[in-house]
Design an enzyme around this catalytic site. Sequence first.
Site, short mmCIF file in Angstrom:
data_model
loop_
_atom_site.label_atom_id
_atom_site.label_comp_id
_atom_site.label_asym_id
_atom_site.label_seq_id
_atom_site.Cartn_x
_atom_site.Cartn_y
_atom_site.Cartn_z
N ASN A 10 0.92 -1.47 0.08
CA ASN A 10 -0.25 0.08 0.04
C ASN A 10 0.94 1.37 0.04
O ASN A 10 1.36 1.70 0.99
CB ASN A 10 -0.89 -0.11 1.18
N LYS A 12 0.05 4.45 -0.37
CA LYS A 12 -0.60 5.41 0.30
C LYS A 12 -0.30 6.53 -1.05
O LYS A 12 -0.42 6.22 -2.19
CB LYS A 12 -0.19 5.85 1.57
N HIS A 95 -9.51 1.37 4.43
CA HIS A 95 -8.46 1.70 5.25
C HIS A 95 -8.82 2.77 6.50
O HIS A 95 -9.56 3.55 6.21
CB HIS A 95 -7.16 2.10 4.03
N GLU A 97 -6.87 5.11 7.39
CA GLU A 97 -6.71 6.64 7.13
C GLU A 97 -7.92 6.98 6.51
O GLU A 97 -8.18 8.28 6.47
CB GLU A 97 -5.48 6.69 6.16
N GLU A 167 -5.83 -4.44 10.68
CA GLU A 167 -4.90 -3.44 10.85
C GLU A 167 -5.15 -2.81 12.03
O GLU A 167 -5.83 -1.67 12.10
CB GLU A 167 -4.98 -2.49 9.51
N GLY A 173 2.02 2.79 10.55
CA GLY A 173 3.03 3.87 10.44
C GLY A 173 3.77 4.33 11.54
O GLY A 173 4.42 5.27 11.71
N SER A 211 3.22 -1.85 10.35
CA SER A 211 4.75 -1.85 10.73
C SER A 211 5.18 -2.98 10.29
O SER A 211 6.09 -3.42 11.08
CB SER A 211 4.84 -1.24 12.04
C1 PEP Z 1 -0.88 0.64 6.00
O1 PEP Z 1 -0.70 1.45 5.34
O2 PEP Z 1 -1.98 -0.25 5.46
C2 PEP Z 1 0.18 0.02 6.86
C3 PEP Z 1 -0.01 -1.13 7.45
O3 PEP Z 1 1.22 1.05 6.76
P1 PEP Z 1 2.61 0.60 7.67
O4 PEP Z 1 3.06 -0.73 7.16
O5 PEP Z 1 3.74 1.67 7.25
O6 PEP Z 1 2.31 0.52 9.13
#
Ligand code: PEP
Length: 249
Positions: A10, A12, A95, A97, A167, A173, A211
């Site tokens: 992803n 973003k 997601h 976000e 998630e 992040g 992460s």
């Molecule tokens: C994501 O954006 O779905 C995500 C898991 O980000 P990160 O791996 O940076 O935590």
Amino acid sequence: MARTPYIAANWKMNKTVAEAAEFVDALLPRIAATQHDVVVCPPFTALHEVVERRRGTAVRVAAQNMHEAESGAFTGEVSAPMLVELDVEAVVLGHSERRQFFGETDAALARKVPAALAHDLEPILCVGESEEGRDAGETETVLERQLQADLAEVADADLPRVVIAYEPIWAIGTGKVATPEQAQEACAFIRDVLRGRGAAADEVRILYGGSVKPDNAAELLALPDVDGALVGGASLDAEDFAAIVEAAG
Ligand code: PEP
């Protein structure tokens, strides 16, 4: 049952068309032998470039969002037929976000998931609890509420066509990865909720996201109910992302 590992990048709001092309060229030789499902989720502007550059390879392409209507007065939105025309195969929906910053609701997701399926786009539905939710012991309540609401209009027989990404918001992040116990427990719970709906839950791919990095991926991906990863930050670098694909075995 054996579920094909599913590793998704992803990006973003990252990468221009030129940067996306560079990434795909760097990734393809590194994952040429993989049997896993490898999915890249670029911003809308780079979808065409990634689709064309990966043609003839096993890499699949997903959008990061989609409107449920086929067309209409929805300024700034993109529909399923528009994605399908580009040969996009999947779409990330819900997601955190989008839920947090753009007002994505469970009610909208209840329309988006079936709309994606109706156009043969594979939905990657994201669910997960906030830090406060986990601290209050509400993880399972939140997951169950999101799953039941977002999948309300999906027939039980179609549930295996949906990929679920667990998630936890506090892990996205932040560098704060869920422990293997937390990831396994939540993904097993998600499978139980789907089973409770009468779905062939053993066929559903459930990903962990939050992460994931090359150095923690193997442990997470070895968990019995974790079938893959949705990777944000570490997916921006082709070498790191390829290492995560490799960590899936
Ligand atoms: C994501 O954006 O779905 C995500 C898991 O980000 P990160 O791996 O940076 O935590």
